[in-house]
Design an enzyme around this catalytic site. Structure first.
Site, PDB file in Angstrom:
ATOM      1  N   SER A  93      -7.477  -6.853   3.228  1.00 55.13           N
ATOM      2  CA  SER A  93      -7.213  -5.452   2.884  1.00 55.13           C
ATOM      3  C   SER A  93      -6.213  -5.379   1.745  1.00 55.13           C
ATOM      4  CB  SER A  93      -6.664  -4.702   4.106  1.00 55.13           C
ATOM      5  OG  SER A  93      -5.341  -5.140   4.381  1.00 55.13           O
ATOM      6  N   SER A 134      -3.168  -3.986   1.845  1.00 55.21           N
ATOM      7  CA  SER A 134      -1.821  -3.628   2.320  1.00 55.21           C
ATOM      8  C   SER A 134      -0.718  -4.402   1.607  1.00 55.21           C
ATOM      9  CB  SER A 134      -1.713  -3.855   3.832  1.00 55.21           C
ATOM     10  OG  SER A 134      -1.744  -5.235   4.141  1.00 55.21           O
ATOM     11  N   SER A 144      -0.061   0.646   4.479  1.00 54.97           N
ATOM     12  CA  SER A 144       0.155  -0.589   5.227  1.00 54.97           C
ATOM     13  C   SER A 144       0.504  -0.281   6.672  1.00 54.97           C
ATOM     14  CB  SER A 144       1.298  -1.398   4.582  1.00 54.97           C
ATOM     15  OG  SER A 144       1.652  -2.500   5.388  1.00 54.97           O
ATOM     16  N   LYS A 183       2.327  -9.940   6.033  1.00 60.69           N
ATOM     17  CA  LYS A 183       3.260  -8.923   5.551  1.00 60.69           C
ATOM     18  C   LYS A 183       4.477  -9.635   4.970  1.00 60.69           C
ATOM     19  CE  LYS A 183       0.725  -5.607   7.392  1.00 60.69           C
ATOM     20  NZ  LYS A 183      -0.125  -4.769   6.534  1.00 60.69           N
TER      21      LYS A 183
END
Length: 323
Positions: free
Chosen positions: A126, A128, A288, A183
């Site tokens: 994705s 994010s 996100s 992340k």
């Protein structure tokens, strides 16, 4: 053994097939571990049982052939049939069921060790982490920087280097540990992280960010505000969408472990990071799903540090290290 091996290979194929068609929730680490164990057992059986038996049969045939040729030579027959020599080669040949098990063991073992203790590949699913990482980036994750962990059970066996603010980390998604997420570490144990009005503060100190050229999101074809952020001495780009509000949607319904350490408001969120946990955020701050939504990441969920894009089939210029 051929029948048993057929059943074993069929079981592996059925597992992979069920996983592919979403009939079960697969676990690649477990699958690779089992493949290593099973092929290793076949390799040991081949090395210490099946191969010696084949060599013994070949030696017996060779002795029989030598004895026959000697008798023929005594009778004055000099030209002998060598067909039995080819039969000896056939006796030494691995049957298919050993070729597909013991023969694959060295390769599977190398892959297992590399993936479990050194480097593991991942694909970014994705946006994010834009603009640092793009959808379709194939990345490598260092599995030993933060300490070695036993595969499957993920138990840490060496300490390694502690996670630091600004590191890009792959971890097991706390609400569903079978999924891997990526992340950036924003808060380490003991930190108070505040993200209010789209401004990041750690322990009361604003994290510096400088305006940069607008970023064109290739997926939505929109221009987003881009900044250079300095977090933990690491400079990286982040994105903000001016059309997105500062508050965290759905906060009133959140119920993750440690939520009592967080305060939500119309301005955003403030969280005190518990011991043994981390606060993670994506670089695409307004697109996100991260610790603001599902909470803290326990140390036991850490997989490794992401550090290198090794391929992006749509853009080869993406290949290289990143911060």
């Amino acid at each position: 053994m051929a029948f048993i091996t057929t059943l074993v290979l069929a079981a592996f194929a059925a597992y992979v097939g069920a996983w592919y068609f979403n009939a079960i929730e697969g676990n690649f680490a477990l699958l690779l571990f089992l493949a290593t164990v099973v092929t290793g057992l076949y390799w040991l059986a081949e090395r210490f049982y099946f191969l010696p038996r084949r060599e013994q049969a070949a030696a017996k045939l060779e002795a029989s052939l030598t004895e026959r040729n000697a008798r023929l030579s005594e009778q004055g027959i000099k030209q002998v049939d060598t067909a039995d020599a080819k039969a000896s080669e056939r006796l030494l040949m691995q049957p298919w069921w050993l070729d597909w098990t013991a023969g694959l063991f060295p390769v599977i073992l190398v892959v297992f060790l590399l993936r479990s203790f050194l480097y593991e590949p991942f694909k970014i699913p994705s946006g994010s982490m834009m603009p640092t990482l793009l959808t379709g980036d194939l990345i490598l994750v260092n599995k030993f920087t933060y300490g070695l962990r036993l595969p499957v059970i993920n138990t840490k066996i060496t300490d390694g280097t502690p996670l630091a603010r600004g590191d890009v980390v792959v971890f097991r998604y706390p609400p569903k540990p079978s999924m891997d997420y990526i992340k950036r570490v924003v808060g380490v144990p003991g930190d108070e992280v505040a993200y209010l009005n789209k401004k990041l503060t750690v322990n009361g100190q604003p994290v510096s960010k400088e305006s940069d050229a607008d970023y064109l999101d290739g997926e939505s074809m929109r221009l987003l505000k881009q900044y250079t952020e300095n977090l933990g001495g690491k400079q990286h780009k982040i994105l903000n969408d001016e059309t997105t509000p500062s508050y965290v949607p759905g906060a009133s319904g959140f119920n993750f472990p440690g939520i009592e350490n967080c305060r939500y408001s119309v301005e955003g969120v403030v969280c005190k990071v518990p011991a043994g946990n981390y606060f993670m955020m994506g670089d695409n701050r307004d697109n996100s799903a991260d610790s603001r939504f599902w909470g803290f990441v326990p140390d036991k969920n850490i997989v490794g540090r992401a550090f290198f894009v090794w391929m992006n089939f749509g853009d080869l210029g993406r290949i290289g290290p990143f911060q």
